[in-house]
Design a protein around this motif. Structure first.
Motif, PDB file in Angstrom:
ATOM      1  N   VAL A  22       0.854  -1.240   0.004  1.00  0.00           N
ATOM      2  CA  VAL A  22      -0.145  -0.012  -0.114  1.00  0.00           C
ATOM      3  C   VAL A  22       0.877   1.331  -0.050  1.00  0.00           C
ATOM      4  CG1 VAL A  22      -1.933  -1.130   0.988  1.00  0.00           C
ATOM      5  CG2 VAL A  22      -0.255  -0.141   2.468  1.00  0.00           C
ATOM      6  N   SER A  25       0.983   3.239  -3.400  1.00  0.00           N
ATOM      7  CA  SER A  25      -0.321   3.317  -3.966  1.00  0.00           C
ATOM      8  C   SER A  25      -0.550   4.795  -4.033  1.00  0.00           C
ATOM      9  CB  SER A  25      -1.339   2.619  -3.331  1.00  0.00           C
ATOM     10  OG  SER A  25      -1.108   1.346  -3.165  1.00  0.00           O
ATOM     11  N   SER A  26      -1.124   4.933  -5.094  1.00  0.00           N
ATOM     12  CA  SER A  26      -1.807   6.466  -5.425  1.00  0.00           C
ATOM     13  C   SER A  26      -2.979   6.608  -4.567  1.00  0.00           C
ATOM     14  CB  SER A  26      -2.028   6.628  -6.864  1.00  0.00           C
ATOM     15  OG  SER A  26      -3.206   5.863  -7.317  1.00  0.00           O
ATOM     16  N   GLN A  29      -5.838   4.785  -5.908  1.00  0.00           N
ATOM     17  CA  GLN A  29      -5.777   3.335  -5.544  1.00  0.00           C
ATOM     18  C   GLN A  29      -6.327   3.264  -4.038  1.00  0.00           C
ATOM     19  OE1 GLN A  29      -1.658   2.666  -6.778  1.00  0.00           O
ATOM     20  NE2 GLN A  29      -2.248   1.082  -8.116  1.00  0.00           N
ATOM     21  N   TRP A  30      -5.670   4.026  -3.020  1.00  0.00           N
ATOM     22  CA  TRP A  30      -6.161   4.006  -1.756  1.00  0.00           C
ATOM     23  C   TRP A  30      -7.698   4.141  -1.648  1.00  0.00           C
ATOM     24  CZ3 TRP A  30      -4.071   3.406   3.230  1.00  0.00           C
ATOM     25  CH2 TRP A  30      -2.897   3.470   3.236  1.00  0.00           C
ATOM     26  N   THR A  34     -12.557  -2.175  -2.717  1.00  0.00           N
ATOM     27  CA  THR A  34     -12.105  -3.856  -2.815  1.00  0.00           C
ATOM     28  C   THR A  34     -13.241  -4.758  -2.810  1.00  0.00           C
ATOM     29  OG1 THR A  34     -12.331  -3.628  -0.323  1.00  0.00           O
ATOM     30  CG2 THR A  34     -10.491  -3.005  -1.008  1.00  0.00           C
ATOM     31  N   VAL A  41      -9.533   0.496  -0.280  1.00  0.00           N
ATOM     32  CA  VAL A  41      -8.204   0.172   0.341  1.00  0.00           C
ATOM     33  C   VAL A  41      -7.798   0.902   1.495  1.00  0.00           C
ATOM     34  CG1 VAL A  41      -5.649   0.262  -0.018  1.00  0.00           C
ATOM     35  CG2 VAL A  41      -7.103  -0.607  -2.040  1.00  0.00           C
ATOM     36  N   LEU A 151      -5.946  -4.109  -6.050  1.00  0.00           N
ATOM     37  CA  LEU A 151      -4.798  -3.360  -6.775  1.00  0.00           C
ATOM     38  C   LEU A 151      -4.240  -4.579  -7.903  1.00  0.00           C
ATOM     39  CD1 LEU A 151      -2.665  -2.326  -3.866  1.00  0.00           C
ATOM     40  CD2 LEU A 151      -4.079  -0.902  -5.222  1.00  0.00           C
TER      41      LEU A 151
END
Length: 264
Positions: A22, A25-26, A29-30, A34, A41, A151
């Motif tokens: 993590v 991660s950008s 992405q966060w 999920t 995330v 991811l």
């Protein structure tokens, strides 16, 4: 503390593996969804951070932990989601990562310092140092799986999964009872193929009720990260067959499980 220390070492390694996943991660992405409905995330990491902190309360301040249990009983179906949402709302990804790192390290220190034989209150039965560490490893791996899925990362199974399998087997009776089903009186035999070809087994060899399959698949199943139809775990015996449909390695209400690939 030798057995507990080994589990704590594995918990640290499991946490560090997810941290690496993590940390790079950008923000997009966060915020990405999920497989857990309604959880990003960030929610997954927030849940781990919050649970580490309440575990630390259990170890260091049982009275305050009792207050947390009382709050949970006011909303048993929703307190976990609410706690994760509160943390996500309060912390940007970078700050959340710092919070999780600090909290899990404090918990490590407290568990390593606990006298041998100590048992701590929890949302289910009281836990020893080893069982608390095993529970945290199980949750870290399971929520890490949700993160990896979000991811698009495939994680290699490790020998640490033996801890997840152990807690899944030990929670067998709980999985029945939380659904209002009488737990079987007889022990099951569980034989799992580890990532290095090793056999990981639980229960008497001559048991009539048996479960077999890959260690990784079994861990995905008992943490309810997959549908039973999508793993190569097999049962012999009616009770073992029922168990594979309801297994859960975590305390709390019966989980809804995940839909099978055919239903997505």
């Amino acid at each position: 503390m030798s057995d507990a220390s080994a589990v704590l070492d594995d918990l640290r390694s499991e946490s560090e593996e997810l941290d690496l996943l993590v940390a790079g991660s950008s923000e997009k992405q966060w915020a990405g969804a999920t497989p857990a409905e309604g959880w990003s995330v960030a929610h997954q990491v927030a849940h781990l951070s919050w649970t580490d902190e309440v575990a630390l309360l259990s170890v260091t301040d049982p009275g305050r932990f009792g207050d947390e249990v009382a709050k949970a009983m006011e909303d048993p179906e929703g307190f976990v989601d609410r706690a994760a949402e509160d943390v996500v709302a309060a912390y940007a990804p970078d700050a959340l990562l710092v919070r999780w790192r600090a909290g899990r390290e404090r918990l490590q220190e407290a568990l390593r310092a606990a006298p041998a034989g100590t048992r701590f209150p929890w949302y289910g039965p009281p836990m020893s140092v080893a069982s608390m560490a095993t529970g945290r490893l199980m949750e870290t791996w399971a929520h890490g799986q949700d993160v990896a899925d979000a991811l698009g990362v495939t994680r290699a199974p490790t020998a640490r999964l033996r801890h997840v399998a152990r807690i899944g087997v030990r929670a067998r009776d709980y999985a029945f009872l939380v659904r209002g089903i009488q737990a079987p009186a007889e022990e099951f035999r569980v034989e799992l193929d580890g990532p290095g070809g090793e056999l990981i087994a639980f229960g008497p060899e001559g048991a009539a009720q048996r479960v077999t399959g890959p260690l990784h698949d079994f861990c995905l199943l008992v943490t309810q990260r997959v549908h039973r139809d999508d793993v190569a775990v097999r049962a012999e015996g009616a009770d073992a067959d029922t168990w594979l449909s309801i297994a859960q390695a975590f305390a709390g209400p019966a989980g809804p499980g995940r839909p099978g690939k055919a239903d997505r």
